[in-house]
Design a protein around this motif. Sequence first.
Motif, PDB file in Angstrom:
ATOM      1  N   ALA A 421     -24.197   9.793  33.273  1.00  9.68           N
ATOM      2  CA  ALA A 421     -23.353  11.053  32.355  1.00  9.68           C
ATOM      3  C   ALA A 421     -24.411  11.388  31.411  1.00  9.68           C
ATOM      4  O   ALA A 421     -24.774  13.135  30.675  1.00  9.68           O
ATOM      5  CB  ALA A 421     -22.154  11.033  32.029  1.00  9.68           C
ATOM      6  N   ALA A 422     -25.159  10.141  30.613  1.00 10.10           N
ATOM      7  CA  ALA A 422     -25.618  11.333  29.919  1.00 10.10           C
ATOM      8  C   ALA A 422     -26.815  11.582  29.968  1.00 10.10           C
ATOM      9  O   ALA A 422     -27.369  12.362  29.530  1.00 10.10           O
ATOM     10  CB  ALA A 422     -26.249   9.594  28.476  1.00 10.10           C
ATOM     11  N   THR A 423     -27.879  11.559  30.749  1.00  2.52           N
ATOM     12  CA  THR A 423     -29.002  11.378  31.957  1.00  2.52           C
ATOM     13  C   THR A 423     -28.270  13.354  32.213  1.00  2.52           C
ATOM     14  O   THR A 423     -29.329  14.343  32.025  1.00  2.52           O
ATOM     15  CB  THR A 423     -28.932  11.443  33.265  1.00  2.52           C
ATOM     16  OG1 THR A 423     -28.706  11.680  34.234  1.00  2.52           O
ATOM     17  CG2 THR A 423     -29.626   9.768  33.436  1.00  2.52           C
ATOM     18  N   ARG A 424     -27.506  14.177  31.910  1.00  2.73           N
ATOM     19  CA  ARG A 424     -27.390  15.271  32.544  1.00  2.73           C
ATOM     20  C   ARG A 424     -27.726  16.647  31.226  1.00  2.73           C
ATOM     21  O   ARG A 424     -28.634  17.677  31.320  1.00  2.73           O
ATOM     22  CB  ARG A 424     -26.028  15.390  31.780  1.00  2.73           C
ATOM     23  CG  ARG A 424     -25.113  15.241  33.191  1.00  2.73           C
ATOM     24  CD  ARG A 424     -23.492  15.544  33.182  1.00  2.73           C
ATOM     25  NE  ARG A 424     -23.003  15.701  34.554  1.00  2.73           N
ATOM     26  CZ  ARG A 424     -23.016  16.580  35.774  1.00  2.73           C
ATOM     27  NH1 ARG A 424     -23.362  17.631  35.863  1.00  2.73           N
ATOM     28  NH2 ARG A 424     -22.333  15.675  37.017  1.00  2.73           N
ATOM     29  N   ASP A 425     -28.150  15.394  29.655  1.00  5.01           N
ATOM     30  CA  ASP A 425     -28.940  16.311  28.381  1.00  5.01           C
ATOM     31  C   ASP A 425     -30.083  15.842  28.451  1.00  5.01           C
ATOM     32  O   ASP A 425     -30.615  16.908  28.039  1.00  5.01           O
ATOM     33  CB  ASP A 425     -28.223  15.699  27.044  1.00  5.01           C
ATOM     34  CG  ASP A 425     -26.951  16.141  27.360  1.00  5.01           C
ATOM     35  OD1 ASP A 425     -26.617  17.167  27.528  1.00  5.01           O
ATOM     36  OD2 ASP A 425     -25.837  14.954  26.124  1.00  5.01           O
TER      37      ASP A 425
END
Length: 800
Positions: A421-425
């Motif tokens: 989920a953090a990689t979306r940024d």
Amino acid sequence: MIYLKRLAILLLAALLLLAGTMAVYAWRSLPQTEGKVSVSGLSAAVDVLRDADGIAHLFAKTPADAYYALGYVHAQDRMWQMEMNRRMATGTLAEVFGAQALPSDRVFRTLGLQAIAERNLAALDANTRATLDAYSQGVNAYLAGHPVLAPEFVIAGFRPGPWQPSDSLAFFRLMAWRMAGNLWDELATAELSQQFSPAQVAELMPAYPGDQRPALPDLKQRYAGTGSPWAGLLAALPERQPVGIGSNSWALAGSRTDSGKPLLANDPHLMLSAPTLWYLAQLHAPGLDVIGATLPGMPGVILGRNQHVAWSFTNTHSDVVDLFLEKQLPGDSSHYLTPEGSAAFAVREERIRVKDGDDVLLRVRSTRHGPVISDVLERAGHLAGEGGVMALSWVGLRDDDLSLQFPLKAALAVDGSGLLAATRDFHSPQQNIVYADTAGSIGFIAAGRVPQRQADNDLMGRAPSPGWEARYDWQGFIPFDDLPQQRDPANGELVTANQKITPPGYNRWITSNWVLPYRAERIHELLAEGANHSRDGMQRMQMDASNPVARQLLPLMLQVPAHDARTREAVQRLANWDGAMLRERAEPLIYAEWLRLFTERLYGERLGDLFEQVGAHNPAFIASVLWDRAGASRWCGEALGEADGVTACRRMLGDSLAQTLDNLSQQYGDAMSGWQWGDAHKAVSRHAVFGDVPVLSRLFNLSIANDGGRDTVNYAGYYYDPVSRQYLDDVGPGLRAVYDLNDPQASGFILSSGQSGNPFSAHYSDMLEGWANGRLVPMISERKRLEQQAHHTLELAPRP
């Protein structure tokens, strides 16, 4: 006579005084690592515990205070490195180094990284902005103490100014720019097209194995009237990405490990430098416990682990840059042609301050595609016929880039799903992010923005595009859910080594410049040798020096006549060699020298200045020539002026081998048994400014004999230096790490230099020998265990 004695005594006294002064300065320039320092901006005291390797472990009461302390220790140990990266990104090098730095400043002012960073700052979430503020306060708290700075500041004669949050973001944009290598590939293709046919260009720049790359149009006709300016652009652009920038990373599920829990290995390959790019640190506060590799100048652990999940990067090598030829309107330099008609250039003015000189005013123009880079490249000439200019589109120039949010969110992830989920940024540069968690899951995603190009785009980012044709315009970015990604594969292994990572049938364009899969295939080969693997085994794999290209090419190269005893010995040695590029062996040296000389004879003279851009290391092309695929041996025939290409290749190989043996005998003696790869092959970590300055380079540069080569898992991106007649690595794994998700405290990491950027520090180069020999430093984050070992503790206390 008495006067000579007195003079000698005075000279000796002066030398002793100078030596004493230098010793005092050297000692005072080292950071304080014990005691207590009162600083402004902290909410509570922070303990900075440095272990025996100089790794900073930061124990704070709040996350904000932990990031404040990270800024403080970064400044203590790496302020010069931070300052140089800040000045390069913001185009302010000439302010301290004079007119010689103007070419770099002009390019980076044209890119506008500082302005982009300020707009990125406004787009970030409140927590990230607060973290950047805390980090900057930590840097400035160190500077406010008026410390004795590292020797570079004394030599250059200036002190750094206050650190701003936007400086961290500008540095992040600089890092992304350094990985945007397609720019140079486009220019090289354009220049090659002026000398060779499309078929010859395709041979020199082969497609990835198994790919059917669409043929390029006739670029010579497309660029008719340009006056072949591409070589000038190539020469003028700063910081060409070295061939070989990439990385290795692989993860094993618990079904493939001795412990039953995942293992993750990572070694990013970037420019070797002294000090290295990376800085190891731990941040601990309520709700935060993360350890790994940070980048001085930036808050957050970029590569590392917390107590639940570990993550790593390899470069995707995606095509995220396009060059556009733009037509100015006849007689009107303020407007250019678009598919809808004319449009006005956006114009801004930049003032560059120059040490010991007048300010330089720079007029920067931009089109709908991006900044006009041809205005700042003196040798560019007219790029699209009379009145043409060249603009640059790059995903890293967007105002809404949120990439710095990734490491802050990754630090808090409780499993692989949270990390994903953090990689979306994470927007740029696109990276293959491989992760593993303590619950047993492994996964990867090629996270980042990749332009979507239209189906009728016949260039697909491989050469500069006509900016007035709509078919070459980007159509947004590949949606996040459509990016290449995988979770918990059935075979229990994930490998990324810059090879093609898209699955069969994937219908999105990522790049045509995947790195050849030699390292990836070797890693798979090593993994297949055992059903289960250990942490120590992963560490040994990182040091694997077997060269698959040598194993592929040597059966072809060794088809040379051996008319004398010396040649017969060399041929026999290479025939019996297992391909391991070990420093104590003679065979890697013979192979490297032979391949270099053959390559130069084959196409070096024909390419001239473009030889460096195509690369002296082009194994797929060499293999095609030696196998005579589609008649490719004609390159040998054309080089020697002979009709029979196969015979010409054998003659060229024989002549190159004879020259190889002459060269090495002259350099290392006649006995091949005394030749060693390590005598000629060094990993050289150069200082960013003084690395090529006589005398000073001896103080700042680091060098060590090294295993490996350009295609080995233990990557050594060397080039041949004709002055020293050595093969010098300037690209390699500045960081190695192995993460054990069964026992995170048993994980390990190491740098290619040391923690400190001060050459007077014991930690400037104390990891170098261990790095070359495959050692890792324990990645311990439990305070009790740290305090049981040798350490220093500094308390950062809030000023009353």
